[in-house]
Design an enzyme around this catalytic site. Sequence first.
Site, mmCIF file in Angstrom:
data_model
loop_
_atom_site.group_PDB
_atom_site.id
_atom_site.type_symbol
_atom_site.label_atom_id
_atom_site.label_comp_id
_atom_site.label_asym_id
_atom_site.label_seq_id
_atom_site.Cartn_x
_atom_site.Cartn_y
_atom_site.Cartn_z
ATOM 1 N N LYS A 74 -0.891 -3.305 -7.066
ATOM 2 C CA LYS A 74 -2.791 -3.221 -6.336
ATOM 3 C C LYS A 74 -2.885 -2.511 -5.350
ATOM 4 O O LYS A 74 -1.887 -2.742 -4.117
ATOM 5 C CB LYS A 74 -3.606 -4.595 -6.129
ATOM 6 C CG LYS A 74 -4.917 -3.704 -5.523
ATOM 7 C CD LYS A 74 -5.651 -3.285 -6.870
ATOM 8 C CE LYS A 74 -6.706 -2.979 -6.561
ATOM 9 N NZ LYS A 74 -6.461 -0.901 -6.122
ATOM 10 N N GLN B 84 1.542 -3.241 2.026
ATOM 11 C CA GLN B 84 0.932 -3.691 0.791
ATOM 12 C C GLN B 84 1.009 -4.462 0.048
ATOM 13 O O GLN B 84 0.014 -6.194 -0.044
ATOM 14 C CB GLN B 84 0.235 -2.488 -0.160
ATOM 15 C CG GLN B 84 -0.791 -2.572 -0.761
ATOM 16 C CD GLN B 84 -2.521 -1.979 -0.169
ATOM 17 O OE1 GLN B 84 -2.336 -1.161 0.603
ATOM 18 N NE2 GLN B 84 -4.174 -2.419 -0.149
ATOM 19 N N LYS C 20 -0.280 -7.425 3.142
ATOM 20 C CA LYS C 20 -1.700 -7.697 2.846
ATOM 21 C C LYS C 20 -1.712 -7.783 2.269
ATOM 22 O O LYS C 20 -3.407 -9.373 2.529
ATOM 23 C CB LYS C 20 -2.070 -6.158 3.039
ATOM 24 C CG LYS C 20 -3.435 -5.563 3.986
ATOM 25 C CD LYS C 20 -3.814 -4.283 2.975
ATOM 26 C CE LYS C 20 -3.543 -3.303 3.854
ATOM 27 N NZ LYS C 20 -3.721 -2.326 4.041
ATOM 28 N N LYS D 206 1.150 1.261 -4.028
ATOM 29 C CA LYS D 206 0.827 2.702 -3.119
ATOM 30 C C LYS D 206 0.971 3.709 -3.615
ATOM 31 O O LYS D 206 2.342 3.793 -4.481
ATOM 32 C CB LYS D 206 1.241 3.050 -1.792
ATOM 33 C CG LYS D 206 0.354 3.496 -0.556
ATOM 34 C CD LYS D 206 -0.860 2.609 -0.653
ATOM 35 C CE LYS D 206 -1.750 3.514 -0.198
ATOM 36 N NZ LYS D 206 -3.073 2.204 0.973
ATOM 37 N N GLY E 134 -8.919 4.134 -3.189
ATOM 38 C CA GLY E 134 -8.788 4.999 -2.482
ATOM 39 C C GLY E 134 -8.070 4.729 -1.006
ATOM 40 O O GLY E 134 -7.587 3.523 -0.946
ATOM 41 N N ASP E 135 -7.684 5.418 -0.401
ATOM 42 C CA ASP E 135 -6.952 6.042 0.592
ATOM 43 C C ASP E 135 -7.096 7.324 1.543
ATOM 44 O O ASP E 135 -8.372 7.584 0.937
ATOM 45 C CB ASP E 135 -5.870 5.182 0.761
ATOM 46 C CG ASP E 135 -4.975 5.133 1.844
ATOM 47 O OD1 ASP E 135 -4.781 4.033 2.342
ATOM 48 O OD2 ASP E 135 -4.393 6.346 2.455
ATOM 49 N N THR F 50 -13.506 -2.049 4.750
ATOM 50 C CA THR F 50 -12.399 -2.018 4.965
ATOM 51 C C THR F 50 -13.211 -2.205 6.979
ATOM 52 O O THR F 50 -12.715 -2.835 7.467
ATOM 53 C CB THR F 50 -12.015 -0.807 4.738
ATOM 54 O OG1 THR F 50 -11.323 -0.531 3.401
ATOM 55 C CG2 THR F 50 -10.796 -0.755 5.581
ATOM 56 N N ASN G 231 -14.192 6.837 5.942
ATOM 57 C CA ASN G 231 -14.872 5.311 5.947
ATOM 58 C C ASN G 231 -14.445 4.342 6.794
ATOM 59 O O ASN G 231 -15.765 3.576 7.433
ATOM 60 C CB ASN G 231 -14.249 5.246 4.086
ATOM 61 C CG ASN G 231 -14.522 4.792 3.504
ATOM 62 O OD1 ASN G 231 -16.365 4.230 3.586
ATOM 63 N ND2 ASN G 231 -14.262 3.387 2.915
ATOM 64 N N SER H 295 -11.581 -4.956 -3.462
ATOM 65 C CA SER H 295 -11.104 -4.446 -4.090
ATOM 66 C C SER H 295 -10.870 -4.956 -5.126
ATOM 67 O O SER H 295 -11.179 -5.141 -6.662
ATOM 68 C CB SER H 295 -9.694 -3.264 -4.472
ATOM 69 O OG SER H 295 -10.252 -1.678 -3.985
HETATM 70 N N1 GLU Z 1 -6.010 1.938 0.765
HETATM 71 C C1 GLU Z 1 -6.254 0.656 0.865
HETATM 72 C C2 GLU Z 1 -5.193 0.243 1.689
HETATM 73 O O1 GLU Z 1 -4.850 0.874 2.796
HETATM 74 C C3 GLU Z 1 -7.035 0.502 0.092
HETATM 75 C C4 GLU Z 1 -6.377 -0.246 -1.590
HETATM 76 C C5 GLU Z 1 -7.074 -1.113 -2.506
HETATM 77 O O2 GLU Z 1 -8.573 -1.376 -2.372
HETATM 78 O O3 GLU Z 1 -6.652 -1.077 -3.501
HETATM 79 O O4 GLU Z 1 -5.202 -1.255 1.791
#
Ligand code: GLU
Length: 445
Positions: A90, A111, A114, A126, A165-166, A209, A241, A377
């Site tokens: 994810k 990630q 996190k 990612k 997204g990112d 976020t 965002n 998410s």
């Molecule tokens: N890009 C965001 C992050 O850095 C969200 C990732 C997601 O929602 O999967 O965590």
Amino acid sequence: MSYVDEILEKLIIKNPSEMEFHQSAKEVLESLRVVVEKNEEIFRKEALLERLTEPERIISFRVPWVDDNGQVHVNKGFRVQFSSAIGPYKGGLRLHPSVNQGIVKFLGFEQIFKNALTGLPIGGGKGGSDFDPKGKSDREVMAFCQSFMSELHKYIGADTDVPAGDIGVGAREIGYMYGQYKRLTGLFEGVLTGKGLTYGGSLTRTEATGYGLVYIVEEMLKHNGGKNFKDKKVVISGSGNVAIYATQKAQELGAKVVALSDSSGYVYDKDGIDLDLIKEIKEVKRGRIKEYADAKDSAIFTVGKGIWNVPCDIALPCATQNELDLEDAKILKKNGCSAIAEGANMPCTIEAVDYFLENNILFMPGKAANAGGVATSALEMSQNSQRLSWTFEEVDSKLKDIMLNIFAKTNEASKRYGLEGNYVAGANIAGFEKVAEAMQFQGIC
Ligand code: GLU
């Protein structure tokens, strides 16, 4: 040589020129030293750190697309499926000219921890491309997204890998990619998050976020002298965002947000940021931050970096990696800033972070501070699996609980290792413990 030093040395040799990946691995592994020392023999035997720092899979592919003049372009596409120890991969997709394998690997590595901190069953991944959506027409963006998904769809799925997204990927891009995935696979499933509300998106995902960042900072302030956002002067970098919804929530809690930025420069508004105006410029017109100062007398625009020169009580870097260095950290301290939290991924350099910690400035790292986005998410994935939609209030209240929980876990882990107040160590340790245990239960894989 210690196991951590050995791994860091090998990682640099094996992955030359992936500077951002070296940086994030160093930041994480340095703070894991205390845990590794206690378990050195078994971790070495199981090659736990070698497995943790080597992605399960890297997919790299060509993305050809046609512009409005009939010219063909080719971009690089990536998906790094880093760790599925605790759930399907994810993590977001970034579209920005700076994207390369090293950047996607650093983001995927971050990630893992996190996502573990959210307490939800999501692994780390990612992806992205060096395509620049800036200045492109909607049709060009659609052509790129369809081509990108024509390749990526082979490797993802609601139970295997769920991108989102990112930077450079918002509702428009997710929509085009979702349509193409559905067309190629025939599946209407929760394969992407950050979807539009009419086809499976979750309320609060857009705000998550930024809101989550402010929730965890409020909790950190409360635990450190019973402070809060009320009447605080806040500087937030970025104007995407994350920055916009951090501004909104900080204002709701009584703060005055005085500056925002984009890659061209920053605006300072002595009266406080007008949220409707910035939303109109950024979300509706896809414009530049300078237009804010053009439209508002109390605001001035300054070209270039330099946003950290604006005096503030709280600084929230929400733009991109390495946007705040040691010099900026010193200026923030000199101007009386007492709390920093990362809305972006790795916006502070290692030297800046060390400086904050050495000078007793409250610092919440991105893994904990910006986890609200990916956590929501995961809530979107839950709703998709149940074929239900929760209300804004339900999702927002779950998000808040998750952020308070992340603070509690981070704080607890830092205390357990005698590092109270070092939330970098706390977040890395708490995230690592969950992932390492899951890896050990699942045998060598
Ligand atoms: N890009 C965001 C992050 O850095 C969200 C990732 C997601 O929602 O999967 O965590």
